[in-house]
Design an enzyme around this catalytic site. Structure first.
Site, PDB file in Angstrom:
ATOM      1  N   CYS A   1      35.756  41.387  74.433  1.00 41.80           N
ATOM      2  CA  CYS A   1      36.802  42.378  74.146  1.00 41.80           C
ATOM      3  C   CYS A   1      36.877  42.700  72.654  1.00 41.80           C
ATOM      4  CB  CYS A   1      38.155  41.893  74.648  1.00 41.80           C
ATOM      5  SG  CYS A   1      38.693  40.368  73.869  1.00 41.80           S
TER       6      CYS A   1
ATOM      7  N   CYS B   1      42.884  35.797  77.448  1.00 45.36           N
ATOM      8  CA  CYS B   1      43.415  36.018  76.094  1.00 45.36           C
ATOM      9  C   CYS B   1      44.059  34.754  75.546  1.00 45.36           C
ATOM     10  CB  CYS B   1      44.441  37.146  76.104  1.00 45.36           C
ATOM     11  SG  CYS B   1      43.886  38.612  76.980  1.00 45.36           S
TER      12      CYS B   1
HETATM   13 FE1  FES Z   1      40.805  40.297  74.199  1.00 45.84          FE
HETATM   14 FE2  FES Z   1      43.195  39.950  75.157  1.00 45.84          FE
HETATM   15  S1  FES Z   1      41.813  41.529  75.672  1.00 45.84           S
HETATM   16  S2  FES Z   1      42.139  38.717  73.785  1.00 45.84           S
END
Ligand code: FES
Length: 145
Positions: A33, A103
């Site tokens: 991400c 996360c």
């Molecule tokens: Fe990457 Fe939450 S989407 S830490």
């Protein structure tokens, strides 16, 4: 979708910032991400976490979990801080949506990385602490949610 506690820690994150001369600093990211977390620890001579700050370039769930994680480790010994897992943080926040569980690993791993840095600097072995990874997406697949 998010609990009131998550929203509170997202809107008013605790312990945001940096520490001058920290005892340990840890930075971890998630290549999937692109989010990054840095954790600073100030640890006294008895091994108690006196202060903790974090900075993140991350999503709202990463902000909320890191904020809660800093609250949970503050005042604890290094060994006690190791028991603050991402699951403990999520429970303290009344849960996270399943897609956001990963996360919370960012906060746990950033604390571990900062503890590792502290141990390295002081020639200590902290039982149960593994060498941190820089990219948590390498380990999150092995985790069982
Ligand atoms: Fe990457 Fe939450 S989407 S830490």
């Amino acid at each position: 979708m998010y609990s009131e506690k998550v929203m509170d820690h997202f809107n008013n994150p605790r312990n945001v910032g940096e520490l001058d001369n920290p005892s340990g600093v840890g930075t971890v990211g998630n290549a999937k991400c692109g989010d990054i977390m840095r954790m600073y620890l100030d640890i006294d001579e008895k091994g108690v976490i006196r202060d903790v700050k974090f900075k993140t370039f991350g999503c709202g769930a990463a902000v909320a979990t890191s904020s809660m994680a800093t609250e949970l480790v503050k005042g604890k010994t290094v060994e006690e801080a190791l028991t603050v897992t991402n699951k403990a943080v999520m429970e303290a926040l009344d849960g996270l949506p399943p897609v956001k569980v990963h996360c919370s690993l960012l906060a746990e791993e950033a604390i571990h990385a900062a503890l590792w840095d502290y141990a390295q600097k002081n020639n200590l072995v902290i039982e149960g602490l593994k060498e941190p990874v820089e990219d948590i997406s390498e380990i999150e697949e092995e985790e069982e949610y």
